[in-house]
Design a protein around this motif. Structure first.
Motif, PDB file in Angstrom:
ATOM      1  N   MET A   8       0.823  -1.207   0.000  1.00 54.25           N
ATOM      2  CA  MET A   8       0.000   0.000   0.000  1.00 54.25           C
ATOM      3  C   MET A   8       0.859   1.259   0.000  1.00 54.25           C
ATOM      4  SD  MET A   8      -3.115  -1.017   2.596  1.00 54.25           S
ATOM      5  CE  MET A   8      -4.161   0.418   2.267  1.00 54.25           C
ATOM      6  N   MET A   9       2.020   1.176   0.596  1.00 58.66           N
ATOM      7  CA  MET A   9       2.903   2.341   0.640  1.00 58.66           C
ATOM      8  C   MET A   9       3.348   2.762  -0.756  1.00 58.66           C
ATOM      9  SD  MET A   9       3.933   4.289   3.100  1.00 58.66           S
ATOM     10  CE  MET A   9       3.954   3.352   4.624  1.00 58.66           C
ATOM     11  N   CYS A  10       3.342   1.812  -1.702  1.00 58.25           N
ATOM     12  CA  CYS A  10       3.829   2.114  -3.050  1.00 58.25           C
ATOM     13  C   CYS A  10       2.752   1.974  -4.121  1.00 58.25           C
ATOM     14  CB  CYS A  10       4.997   1.179  -3.399  1.00 58.25           C
ATOM     15  SG  CYS A  10       6.425   1.348  -2.300  1.00 58.25           S
ATOM     16  N   LEU A  11       1.516   1.744  -3.731  1.00 52.57           N
ATOM     17  CA  LEU A  11       0.439   1.540  -4.699  1.00 52.57           C
ATOM     18  C   LEU A  11       0.237   2.801  -5.543  1.00 52.57           C
ATOM     19  CD1 LEU A  11      -1.406  -1.046  -5.013  1.00 52.57           C
ATOM     20  CD2 LEU A  11      -3.240   0.369  -4.070  1.00 52.57           C
ATOM     21  N   LEU A  51      -9.341  15.680  -5.843  1.00 49.41           N
ATOM     22  CA  LEU A  51      -8.037  16.278  -5.551  1.00 49.41           C
ATOM     23  C   LEU A  51      -6.894  15.289  -5.787  1.00 49.41           C
ATOM     24  CD1 LEU A  51      -8.904  18.202  -2.246  1.00 49.41           C
ATOM     25  CD2 LEU A  51      -8.384  19.232  -4.469  1.00 49.41           C
ATOM     26  N   LEU A  52      -7.071  14.062  -5.315  1.00 47.07           N
ATOM     27  CA  LEU A  52      -6.001  13.063  -5.408  1.00 47.07           C
ATOM     28  C   LEU A  52      -5.725  12.649  -6.850  1.00 47.07           C
ATOM     29  CD1 LEU A  52      -6.916  10.824  -2.329  1.00 47.07           C
ATOM     30  CD2 LEU A  52      -4.984  12.401  -2.520  1.00 47.07           C
ATOM     31  N   VAL A  76      -2.879   2.336   5.438  1.00 45.95           N
ATOM     32  CA  VAL A  76      -1.850   3.082   4.712  1.00 45.95           C
ATOM     33  C   VAL A  76      -2.550   3.734   3.531  1.00 45.95           C
ATOM     34  CG1 VAL A  76       0.291   2.950   3.411  1.00 45.95           C
ATOM     35  CG2 VAL A  76      -0.023   1.514   5.427  1.00 45.95           C
ATOM     36  N   ALA A  77      -2.782   5.030   3.621  1.00 49.09           N
ATOM     37  CA  ALA A  77      -3.610   5.710   2.631  1.00 49.09           C
ATOM     38  C   ALA A  77      -3.159   7.155   2.437  1.00 49.09           C
ATOM     39  CB  ALA A  77      -5.066   5.678   3.077  1.00 49.09           C
ATOM     40  N   ASP A  78      -3.584   7.725   1.327  1.00 50.37           N
ATOM     41  CA  ASP A  78      -3.297   9.141   1.077  1.00 50.37           C
ATOM     42  C   ASP A  78      -4.119  10.030   1.989  1.00 50.37           C
ATOM     43  OD1 ASP A  78      -1.572   8.786  -1.370  1.00 50.37           O
ATOM     44  OD2 ASP A  78      -3.407   7.793  -2.043  1.00 50.37           O
ATOM     45  N   ARG A  79      -5.328   9.602   2.295  1.00 55.28           N
ATOM     46  CA  ARG A  79      -6.200  10.317   3.225  1.00 55.28           C
ATOM     47  C   ARG A  79      -6.822   9.306   4.183  1.00 55.28           C
ATOM     48  NH1 ARG A  79      -3.922  13.703   0.790  1.00 55.28           N
ATOM     49  NH2 ARG A  79      -4.763  15.530  -0.311  1.00 55.28           N
ATOM     50  N   THR A  97       1.247  10.622 -10.362  1.00 54.57           N
ATOM     51  CA  THR A  97       1.386   9.364  -9.623  1.00 54.57           C
ATOM     52  C   THR A  97       2.639   9.322  -8.758  1.00 54.57           C
ATOM     53  OG1 THR A  97       0.164   8.151 -11.326  1.00 54.57           O
ATOM     54  CG2 THR A  97       1.531   6.856  -9.837  1.00 54.57           C
ATOM     55  N   SER A  98       3.777   9.699  -9.312  1.00 52.85           N
ATOM     56  CA  SER A  98       5.029   9.647  -8.548  1.00 52.85           C
ATOM     57  C   SER A  98       4.974  10.572  -7.337  1.00 52.85           C
ATOM     58  CB  SER A  98       6.213  10.016  -9.441  1.00 52.85           C
ATOM     59  OG  SER A  98       6.039  11.318  -9.989  1.00 52.85           O
ATOM     60  N   LYS A  99       4.352  11.728  -7.509  1.00 49.37           N
ATOM     61  CA  LYS A  99       4.217  12.677  -6.401  1.00 49.37           C
ATOM     62  C   LYS A  99       3.239  12.134  -5.356  1.00 49.37           C
ATOM     63  CE  LYS A  99       3.199  17.530  -5.350  1.00 49.37           C
ATOM     64  NZ  LYS A  99       2.775  18.841  -5.894  1.00 49.37           N
ATOM     65  N   LEU A 100       2.164  11.487  -5.811  1.00 48.30           N
ATOM     66  CA  LEU A 100       1.175  10.911  -4.895  1.00 48.30           C
ATOM     67  C   LEU A 100       1.831   9.886  -3.976  1.00 48.30           C
ATOM     68  CD1 LEU A 100      -2.017  10.762  -4.384  1.00 48.30           C
ATOM     69  CD2 LEU A 100      -1.912   8.687  -5.781  1.00 48.30           C
ATOM     70  N   VAL A 101       2.602   8.987  -4.557  1.00 50.34           N
ATOM     71  CA  VAL A 101       3.281   7.944  -3.771  1.00 50.34           C
ATOM     72  C   VAL A 101       4.299   8.569  -2.828  1.00 50.34           C
ATOM     73  CG1 VAL A 101       4.804   5.932  -3.902  1.00 50.34           C
ATOM     74  CG2 VAL A 101       2.905   6.167  -5.527  1.00 50.34           C
ATOM     75  N   HIS A 102       5.043   9.559  -3.314  1.00 46.46           N
ATOM     76  CA  HIS A 102       6.037  10.242  -2.469  1.00 46.46           C
ATOM     77  C   HIS A 102       5.366  10.925  -1.277  1.00 46.46           C
ATOM     78  CE1 HIS A 102       9.569  12.558  -1.308  1.00 46.46           C
ATOM     79  NE2 HIS A 102       8.817  13.646  -1.327  1.00 46.46           N
ATOM     80  N   GLN A 103       4.258  11.600  -1.516  1.00 45.20           N
ATOM     81  CA  GLN A 103       3.543  12.280  -0.434  1.00 45.20           C
ATOM     82  C   GLN A 103       3.001  11.282   0.583  1.00 45.20           C
ATOM     83  OE1 GLN A 103       0.551  14.666  -2.398  1.00 45.20           O
ATOM     84  NE2 GLN A 103       1.932  16.386  -2.699  1.00 45.20           N
ATOM     85  N   ARG A 104       2.525  10.151   0.106  1.00 47.33           N
ATOM     86  CA  ARG A 104       2.004   9.114   1.009  1.00 47.33           C
ATOM     87  C   ARG A 104       3.115   8.595   1.922  1.00 47.33           C
ATOM     88  NH1 ARG A 104       0.272   4.416  -2.307  1.00 47.33           N
ATOM     89  NH2 ARG A 104      -1.177   5.950  -3.164  1.00 47.33           N
ATOM     90  N   GLN A 105       4.265   8.322   1.337  1.00 52.55           N
ATOM     91  CA  GLN A 105       5.391   7.816   2.125  1.00 52.55           C
ATOM     92  C   GLN A 105       5.883   8.864   3.122  1.00 52.55           C
ATOM     93  OE1 GLN A 105       8.134   6.602  -0.928  1.00 52.55           O
ATOM     94  NE2 GLN A 105       6.981   4.750  -1.425  1.00 52.55           N
ATOM     95  N   LYS A 106       5.926  10.109   2.686  1.00 53.03           N
ATOM     96  CA  LYS A 106       6.355  11.189   3.571  1.00 53.03           C
ATOM     97  C   LYS A 106       5.374  11.343   4.738  1.00 53.03           C
ATOM     98  CE  LYS A 106       7.500  16.132   3.592  1.00 53.03           C
ATOM     99  NZ  LYS A 106       7.550  17.382   2.790  1.00 53.03           N
ATOM    100  N   LYS A 107       4.088  11.192   4.461  1.00 52.55           N
ATOM    101  CA  LYS A 107       3.047  11.295   5.482  1.00 52.55           C
ATOM    102  C   LYS A 107       3.324  10.336   6.636  1.00 52.55           C
ATOM    103  CE  LYS A 107      -1.925  10.120   5.838  1.00 52.55           C
ATOM    104  NZ  LYS A 107      -2.587  11.392   6.172  1.00 52.55           N
ATOM    105  N   TYR A 108       3.719   9.107   6.314  1.00 48.58           N
ATOM    106  CA  TYR A 108       3.945   8.104   7.367  1.00 48.58           C
ATOM    107  C   TYR A 108       5.313   8.226   8.013  1.00 48.58           C
ATOM    108  CZ  TYR A 108      -0.516   6.096   6.339  1.00 48.58           C
ATOM    109  OH  TYR A 108      -1.870   5.935   6.197  1.00 48.58           O
ATOM    110  N   ARG A 109       6.265   8.745   7.286  1.00 51.70           N
ATOM    111  CA  ARG A 109       7.587   8.978   7.898  1.00 51.70           C
ATOM    112  C   ARG A 109       7.523  10.064   8.951  1.00 51.70           C
ATOM    113  NH1 ARG A 109       9.734   8.809   2.325  1.00 51.70           N
ATOM    114  NH2 ARG A 109      10.655   6.746   1.980  1.00 51.70           N
ATOM    115  N   THR A 110       6.681  11.053   8.740  1.00 49.45           N
ATOM    116  CA  THR A 110       6.617  12.179   9.677  1.00 49.45           C
ATOM    117  C   THR A 110       5.569  11.975  10.769  1.00 49.45           C
ATOM    118  OG1 THR A 110       5.056  13.320   8.204  1.00 49.45           O
ATOM    119  CG2 THR A 110       7.395  13.807   7.929  1.00 49.45           C
ATOM    120  N   MET A 111       4.732  10.967  10.641  1.00 44.40           N
ATOM    121  CA  MET A 111       3.660  10.746  11.614  1.00 44.40           C
ATOM    122  C   MET A 111       4.238  10.464  13.000  1.00 44.40           C
ATOM    123  SD  MET A 111       0.409   8.159  11.163  1.00 44.40           S
ATOM    124  CE  MET A 111      -0.142   8.927   9.647  1.00 44.40           C
TER     125      MET A 111
END
Length: 263
Positions: free
Chosen positions: A133-136, A241-242, A158-161, A247-261
């Motif tokens: 899910m982190m890379c979907l 919005l999503l 594990v989601a964008d929102r 796509t590459s930015k979406l996945v990057h933002q998702r991963q960043k979201k969980y790294r900073t959580m």
């Protein structure tokens, strides 16, 4: 509406509280259920398939909570087996192949902890969901609609929102189990719930969820159609919005979201 934790938990336990199937039927049209993990079998505690909003196809996955003892037994008291997590991942990878957004409804007291589940790879099934899910490469929205228990909930979180219904919760352990461990006294459930910071407001303040979807007065079961409409309105807005994000930015933002959580 502001509730005390005890009122919040009572609303959450109400036998008429809608489950994922209730919302799927009201939000999506022409829903087609898809079953099985293509490895062991099907787990009825997770429903998954394809549904439409305004002629736009979505892959929809939901954990099921029973309204009576027969349904509770059928859905294994909302405790998912590894084949349920593998089924959900199979549907997500299918969604990626056909460029469909993924919607997850989370409502579980936790992954099934039995011997058979461990023998069939429970830990690996949950871990694979988190990794994939982190890379979907399609948008993912998770909605917490009831209990969000430990790894069983995390496997679909594990989601964008991540949004949460007003009276839903997310925690590493149930308040009763926490009270038993800390004080050997399950009657201290409320004190444990306060320590766990598991309510929608707590989760929003911690940055774990992105949005709280208000429920009708006294809970979602008082007006299921209105609750479903609020969820649908939220989904339409966020998916628009999503889908506009590369796509590459979406996945990057998702991963960043969980790294900073949690920082």
């Amino acid at each position: 509406m502001d509730y005390s934790i005890s009122e919040n938990l009572n609303i959450l336990k109400h036998t008429s509280r809608p489950n994922a199937k209730s919302y799927i039927d009201l939000i999506f049209t022409d829903f087609i259920e898809l079953s099985g993990d293509r490895l062991y079998g099907d787990d009825p505690s997770i429903i998954g398939g394809i549904g439409f909003i305004d002629n736009i196809p979505f892959t929809v996955i939901g954990q099921l909570r029973g309204a009576n003892i027969e349904e509770q037994i059928k859905f294994n008291f909302s405790m998912t087996h590894p084949e349920g997590f593998r089924k959900s991942l199979r549907l997500m990878k299918q969604a990626e192949k056909f460029h469909r957004p993924v919607i997850c409804f989370v409502d579980t007291i936790g992954a099934y902890p039995g011997k058979q589940a461990e023998e069939r790879g429970q830990a690996a099934a949950i871990a694979n969901n988190l990794m994939e899910m982190m890379c979907l490469k399609v948008p993912i929205i998770t909605i917490l609609i009831g209990n969000g228990g430990s790894g069983g909930a995390l496997a679909l979180c594990v989601a964008d929102r991540i949004s949460i219904l007003e009276n839903a919760v997310l925690s590493t352990i149930s308040p009763k189990a926490c009270a038993e461990i800390l004080w050997k006294d399950t009657s201290k459930e409320i004190e444990a719930a306060e320590l766990l910071k598991m309510t929608s407001e707590d989760l929003l303040q911690q940055g774990i969820v992105d949005y709280i979807i208000p429920e009708p007065n006294d809970g979602a079961h008082m007006d299921v159609h209105e609750t479903a409409l609020r969820i649908k309105t939220y989904l339409i807005k966020e998916i628009k919005l999503l889908k506009s994000i590369r796509t590459s930015k979406l996945v990057h933002q998702r991963q960043k979201k969980y790294r900073t959580m949690g920082r």
